[in-house]
Design an enzyme around this catalytic site. Sequence first.
Site, PDB file in Angstrom:
ATOM      1  N   GLY A  12       0.810  -1.205   0.000  1.00  0.00           N
ATOM      2  CA  GLY A  12       0.000   0.000   0.000  1.00  0.00           C
ATOM      3  C   GLY A  12       0.843   1.254   0.000  1.00  0.00           C
ATOM      4  O   GLY A  12       2.081   1.207  -0.042  1.00  0.00           O
ATOM      5  N   GLN A  13       0.168   2.409   0.059  1.00  0.00           N
ATOM      6  CA  GLN A  13       0.862   3.687  -0.038  1.00  0.00           C
ATOM      7  C   GLN A  13       1.888   3.868   1.079  1.00  0.00           C
ATOM      8  O   GLN A  13       3.040   4.214   0.825  1.00  0.00           O
ATOM      9  CB  GLN A  13      -0.155   4.834  -0.002  1.00  0.00           C
ATOM     10  CG  GLN A  13       0.475   6.206  -0.245  1.00  0.00           C
ATOM     11  CD  GLN A  13      -0.465   7.354   0.072  1.00  0.00           C
ATOM     12  OE1 GLN A  13      -1.415   7.200   0.830  1.00  0.00           O
ATOM     13  NE2 GLN A  13      -0.193   8.513  -0.487  1.00  0.00           N
ATOM     14  N   ARG A  37      -1.510  -9.345  -2.449  1.00  0.00           N
ATOM     15  CA  ARG A  37      -1.030  -9.446  -3.838  1.00  0.00           C
ATOM     16  C   ARG A  37       0.353  -8.812  -3.923  1.00  0.00           C
ATOM     17  O   ARG A  37       0.751  -8.051  -3.042  1.00  0.00           O
ATOM     18  CB  ARG A  37      -1.993  -8.769  -4.809  1.00  0.00           C
ATOM     19  CG  ARG A  37      -2.190  -7.296  -4.558  1.00  0.00           C
ATOM     20  CD  ARG A  37      -3.208  -6.706  -5.525  1.00  0.00           C
ATOM     21  NE  ARG A  37      -4.520  -7.301  -5.328  1.00  0.00           N
ATOM     22  CZ  ARG A  37      -5.399  -6.882  -4.414  1.00  0.00           C
ATOM     23  NH1 ARG A  37      -5.070  -5.890  -3.594  1.00  0.00           N
ATOM     24  NH2 ARG A  37      -6.578  -7.449  -4.290  1.00  0.00           N
ATOM     25  N   TYR A 143     -14.789   3.774   8.063  1.00  0.00           N
ATOM     26  CA  TYR A 143     -13.352   3.763   8.345  1.00  0.00           C
ATOM     27  C   TYR A 143     -13.069   4.331   9.735  1.00  0.00           C
ATOM     28  O   TYR A 143     -12.322   3.748  10.533  1.00  0.00           O
ATOM     29  CB  TYR A 143     -12.633   4.578   7.273  1.00  0.00           C
ATOM     30  CG  TYR A 143     -11.131   4.643   7.407  1.00  0.00           C
ATOM     31  CD1 TYR A 143     -10.350   3.491   7.346  1.00  0.00           C
ATOM     32  CD2 TYR A 143     -10.482   5.866   7.556  1.00  0.00           C
ATOM     33  CE1 TYR A 143      -8.969   3.560   7.441  1.00  0.00           C
ATOM     34  CE2 TYR A 143      -9.105   5.942   7.642  1.00  0.00           C
ATOM     35  CZ  TYR A 143      -8.357   4.792   7.589  1.00  0.00           C
ATOM     36  OH  TYR A 143      -6.980   4.864   7.683  1.00  0.00           O
ATOM     37  N   LYS A 147     -11.487   2.505  13.060  1.00  0.00           N
ATOM     38  CA  LYS A 147     -10.260   3.001  13.679  1.00  0.00           C
ATOM     39  C   LYS A 147     -10.471   3.364  15.154  1.00  0.00           C
ATOM     40  O   LYS A 147      -9.615   3.090  15.997  1.00  0.00           O
ATOM     41  CB  LYS A 147      -9.711   4.203  12.894  1.00  0.00           C
ATOM     42  CG  LYS A 147      -9.092   3.839  11.554  1.00  0.00           C
ATOM     43  CD  LYS A 147      -7.920   2.892  11.705  1.00  0.00           C
ATOM     44  CE  LYS A 147      -7.243   2.567  10.394  1.00  0.00           C
ATOM     45  NZ  LYS A 147      -6.137   1.591  10.539  1.00  0.00           N
TER      46      LYS A 147
END
Length: 313
Positions: A12-13, A37, A143, A147
């Site tokens: 990911g980023q 992946r 989200y 969190k």
Amino acid sequence: MKKNILIVGACGQIGTELTFSLREKHGNEAIIASDIREGNEDLMNSGPFELLDAMDYNALEEIVAYHEIDTIYLMAAMLSATAERFPMRAWNLNMDSLFNVLKLGKEKKVSKIFWPSSIAVFGPSTPRENTPQHTIMEPSTVYGISKQSGERWCEYYHKNYQVDVRSIRYPGLISWKTMPGGGTTDYAVEIYHKALADGTYTCFLKEDTELPMMFMHDAIRATMELMESDAENIKIRSSYNLAGMSFTPAEIAATIKNHIPEFKIDYAPDSRQAIADSWPYSIDDTEAQQHWGWKAAFNLEKTTEKMLENLKK
């Protein structure tokens, strides 16, 4: 003695850049990257990689044992804008992956855990200017709810099972190395790519939408500094506020025009505007500064300079 580090969600980023930074510091072979992946070519060629579904506890446990993992960075998550489209998938991924890692800590199979939280834990009722560490948290997004729940579980596992889990509430993150992955602050990365490629950008937030942001270099440094700090200095086990800079789309466009005078921006707010409107303008990170010495290095002008300089290459 276990000494290796596992990054879950390494493609990911944040995970990508964290992997490179940790490998530079500790050596390529000591940092095991993993994701559901494969990542980009540079990541795959830089050191060990394992295909891993973060929701599969048995597979995770097997990798931890095989590679003699001491520390886990859990970076796998479904981000804000994407999570609104797939609420249950987001909840299951974000929570199950955390419980899997906390269980490893409880059973003493790893000694240290990093889990990222977000400014999404705050909501419309939160004070929006210099949002304090301890305040009203009524998140209005999938989200943010996941969190906030995760923060409570991290604190619970530390208090009841002595799990050494540490966390940061990331603001919006800006990086030239990797594209963002479905967040509400993605515009602050897309805008640089479009400025260079097309000379114009249509922003999905209003021009005066002020949000807390951070250059990725600062975010990675903060993460590593937190994890390297002595345990007695980590006094907050839910998640630390972290501040870099705050700006609006109009302000970031102005700094880009200093380098690309012909750049043009227009605005077409979409569903992400409502998410942004529920988040703070700015963050008070006094506790992070006092407890483990955090201090941001990048402001907006310096960030724009670095972004354009590196993207041109």
